[in-house]
Design a protein around this motif. Structure first.
Motif, PDB file in Angstrom:
ATOM      1  N   LEU A  86       0.827  -1.212   0.000  1.00  0.00           N
ATOM      2  CA  LEU A  86       0.000   0.000   0.000  1.00  0.00           C
ATOM      3  C   LEU A  86       0.861   1.263   0.000  1.00  0.00           C
ATOM      4  CD1 LEU A  86      -2.861  -1.000   2.480  1.00  0.00           C
ATOM      5  CD2 LEU A  86      -3.023  -0.705  -0.008  1.00  0.00           C
ATOM      6  N   ALA A  87       1.961   1.245   0.736  1.00  0.00           N
ATOM      7  CA  ALA A  87       2.868   2.402   0.753  1.00  0.00           C
ATOM      8  C   ALA A  87       3.500   2.609  -0.622  1.00  0.00           C
ATOM      9  CB  ALA A  87       3.946   2.210   1.822  1.00  0.00           C
ATOM     10  N   LYS A  88       3.921   1.516  -1.250  1.00  0.00           N
ATOM     11  CA  LYS A  88       4.506   1.603  -2.587  1.00  0.00           C
ATOM     12  C   LYS A  88       3.472   2.099  -3.589  1.00  0.00           C
ATOM     13  CE  LYS A  88       7.878   0.961  -5.513  1.00  0.00           C
ATOM     14  NZ  LYS A  88       9.096   1.776  -5.445  1.00  0.00           N
ATOM     15  N   ARG A  89       2.254   1.618  -3.453  1.00  0.00           N
ATOM     16  CA  ARG A  89       1.165   2.041  -4.336  1.00  0.00           C
ATOM     17  C   ARG A  89       0.956   3.550  -4.214  1.00  0.00           C
ATOM     18  NH1 ARG A  89      -4.488   2.782  -3.950  1.00  0.00           N
ATOM     19  NH2 ARG A  89      -5.542   2.294  -5.893  1.00  0.00           N
ATOM     20  N   GLU A  90       0.906   4.045  -2.993  1.00  0.00           N
ATOM     21  CA  GLU A  90       0.718   5.479  -2.768  1.00  0.00           C
ATOM     22  C   GLU A  90       1.873   6.282  -3.359  1.00  0.00           C
ATOM     23  OE1 GLU A  90      -1.249   8.800  -1.820  1.00  0.00           O
ATOM     24  OE2 GLU A  90      -2.046   6.778  -1.589  1.00  0.00           O
ATOM     25  N   GLU A  91       3.088   5.793  -3.175  1.00  0.00           N
ATOM     26  CA  GLU A  91       4.275   6.454  -3.735  1.00  0.00           C
ATOM     27  C   GLU A  91       4.201   6.510  -5.258  1.00  0.00           C
ATOM     28  OE1 GLU A  91       8.836   5.074  -4.499  1.00  0.00           O
ATOM     29  OE2 GLU A  91       8.024   4.647  -2.507  1.00  0.00           O
ATOM     30  N   LEU A  92       3.827   5.384  -5.865  1.00  0.00           N
ATOM     31  CA  LEU A  92       3.721   5.324  -7.322  1.00  0.00           C
ATOM     32  C   LEU A  92       2.618   6.240  -7.844  1.00  0.00           C
ATOM     33  CD1 LEU A  92       4.231   1.493  -7.906  1.00  0.00           C
ATOM     34  CD2 LEU A  92       5.791   3.322  -8.588  1.00  0.00           C
ATOM     35  N   ILE A  93       1.492   6.276  -7.149  1.00  0.00           N
ATOM     36  CA  ILE A  93       0.380   7.130  -7.569  1.00  0.00           C
ATOM     37  C   ILE A  93       0.791   8.599  -7.520  1.00  0.00           C
ATOM     38  CG2 ILE A  93      -1.896   8.009  -6.861  1.00  0.00           C
ATOM     39  CD1 ILE A  93      -2.608   5.115  -6.087  1.00  0.00           C
ATOM     40  N   GLN A  94       1.428   9.005  -6.433  1.00  0.00           N
ATOM     41  CA  GLN A  94       1.845  10.410  -6.310  1.00  0.00           C
ATOM     42  C   GLN A  94       2.846  10.777  -7.400  1.00  0.00           C
ATOM     43  OE1 GLN A  94       3.182  11.117  -2.296  1.00  0.00           O
ATOM     44  NE2 GLN A  94       1.117  11.048  -1.464  1.00  0.00           N
ATOM     45  N   SER A  95       3.816   9.925  -7.630  1.00  0.00           N
ATOM     46  CA  SER A  95       4.823  10.180  -8.657  1.00  0.00           C
ATOM     47  C   SER A  95       4.179  10.222 -10.047  1.00  0.00           C
ATOM     48  CB  SER A  95       5.899   9.099  -8.600  1.00  0.00           C
ATOM     49  OG  SER A  95       6.801   9.232  -9.655  1.00  0.00           O
ATOM     50  N   PHE A  96       3.312   9.251 -10.310  1.00  0.00           N
ATOM     51  CA  PHE A  96       2.643   9.164 -11.606  1.00  0.00           C
ATOM     52  C   PHE A  96       1.787  10.403 -11.850  1.00  0.00           C
ATOM     53  CE2 PHE A  96      -0.985   8.009 -14.248  1.00  0.00           C
ATOM     54  CZ  PHE A  96      -0.355   7.472 -15.360  1.00  0.00           C
ATOM     55  N   MET A  97       0.984  10.793 -10.863  1.00  0.00           N
ATOM     56  CA  MET A  97       0.084  11.926 -11.053  1.00  0.00           C
ATOM     57  C   MET A  97       0.847  13.248 -11.183  1.00  0.00           C
ATOM     58  SD  MET A  97      -2.726  10.581 -11.608  1.00  0.00           S
ATOM     59  CE  MET A  97      -3.654  12.080 -11.830  1.00  0.00           C
ATOM     60  N   LYS A  98       1.975  13.369 -10.506  1.00  0.00           N
ATOM     61  CA  LYS A  98       2.806  14.563 -10.691  1.00  0.00           C
ATOM     62  C   LYS A  98       3.337  14.600 -12.121  1.00  0.00           C
ATOM     63  CE  LYS A  98       6.801  17.163  -9.050  1.00  0.00           C
ATOM     64  NZ  LYS A  98       6.783  17.931 -10.249  1.00  0.00           N
ATOM     65  N   ASN A  99       3.772  13.447 -12.607  1.00  0.00           N
ATOM     66  CA  ASN A  99       4.263  13.343 -13.978  1.00  0.00           C
ATOM     67  C   ASN A  99       3.149  13.691 -14.977  1.00  0.00           C
ATOM     68  OD1 ASN A  99       5.860  12.777 -16.195  1.00  0.00           O
ATOM     69  ND2 ASN A  99       6.031  10.606 -15.780  1.00  0.00           N
ATOM     70  N   VAL A 100       1.959  13.170 -14.742  1.00  0.00           N
ATOM     71  CA  VAL A 100       0.815  13.471 -15.617  1.00  0.00           C
ATOM     72  C   VAL A 100       0.524  14.968 -15.588  1.00  0.00           C
ATOM     73  CG1 VAL A 100      -1.688  13.186 -15.900  1.00  0.00           C
ATOM     74  CG2 VAL A 100      -0.254  11.182 -15.524  1.00  0.00           C
ATOM     75  N   GLN A 101       0.483  15.549 -14.398  1.00  0.00           N
ATOM     76  CA  GLN A 101       0.171  16.979 -14.272  1.00  0.00           C
ATOM     77  C   GLN A 101       1.215  17.835 -14.981  1.00  0.00           C
ATOM     78  OE1 GLN A 101      -2.701  18.351 -12.965  1.00  0.00           O
ATOM     79  NE2 GLN A 101      -1.865  20.146 -13.973  1.00  0.00           N
ATOM     80  N   ASP A 102       2.487  17.503 -14.796  1.00  0.00           N
ATOM     81  CA  ASP A 102       3.552  18.245 -15.478  1.00  0.00           C
ATOM     82  C   ASP A 102       3.409  18.149 -16.995  1.00  0.00           C
ATOM     83  OD1 ASP A 102       4.579  18.893 -12.995  1.00  0.00           O
ATOM     84  OD2 ASP A 102       6.230  17.445 -13.088  1.00  0.00           O
ATOM     85  N   ASN A 103       3.084  16.955 -17.468  1.00  0.00           N
ATOM     86  CA  ASN A 103       2.924  16.751 -18.916  1.00  0.00           C
ATOM     87  C   ASN A 103       1.667  17.434 -19.444  1.00  0.00           C
ATOM     88  OD1 ASN A 103       4.894  14.820 -20.488  1.00  0.00           O
ATOM     89  ND2 ASN A 103       4.885  14.193 -18.341  1.00  0.00           N
ATOM     90  N   ILE A 104       0.605  17.467 -18.659  1.00  0.00           N
ATOM     91  CA  ILE A 104      -0.610  18.173 -19.085  1.00  0.00           C
ATOM     92  C   ILE A 104      -0.307  19.658 -19.236  1.00  0.00           C
ATOM     93  CG2 ILE A 104      -2.883  18.966 -18.304  1.00  0.00           C
ATOM     94  CD1 ILE A 104      -3.406  16.130 -17.300  1.00  0.00           C
TER      95      ILE A 104
END
Length: 148
Positions: A86-104
């Motif tokens: 669950l901790a890894k999942r949360e870490e991946l989600i935060q990193s992924f969504m930051k990447n998505v937001q930056d790319n948007i």
């Protein structure tokens, strides 16, 4: 007088079309599901869960019947592994969504969009305003470049 009124009306009509073209939407769920980064994150979580399950299964097979302490340790290990996942999942989600937001943000600037909305928030939108596939290609290309 008619020419001035017609010209003014034309400008208003053209500017309203231009403004409408600057508002688009993207299906973020599709980006999560179909992007290279999203698939990699999902794979990391699946591999982590598989390894945890294998470790728990091996310890479970080694259990002696009636060994209460070992049973409690196994349960504690299962809880620990679940928390790690669950901790890894949360870490991946935060990193992924930051990447998505930056790319948007960079995608919007490159395409001169004023507003990009998540498709789930759109009650109605013309198909040509859906820029999901275009953004997915852009996002994947940038992700691959950043991995090099």
């Amino acid at each position: 007088m008619f020419k001035i009124l017609f010209s003014l009306l034309s400008v208003l009509v053209i500017s309203s079309f231009t403004f409408a073209a600057e508002i688009v939407f993207i299906d973020i769920q599709k980006i999560v599901r179909d992007s290279v980064a999203g698939k990699e994150a999902q794979s990391i979580l699946e591999n982590m869960a598989k390894k945890a399950q294998e470790e728990i299964s091996q310890k479970e097979k080694a259990l002696k019947p009636g060994d209460q302490k070992a049973q409690e340790e196994l349960q504690a290990l299962a809880v620990q592994k679940q928390q790690e996942i669950l901790a890894k999942r949360e870490e991946l989600i935060q990193s992924f969504m930051k990447n998505v937001q930056d790319n948007i943000s960079s995608f919007a600037k490159a395409k001169n969009y004023t507003l990009i909305i998540d498709k789930q928030a759109v009650l109605y939108g013309k198909d040509e305003l859906d820029k999901t596939d275009e953004f997915l290609k852009y996002f994947d290309e940038n992700y691959k470049k950043s991995k090099k």
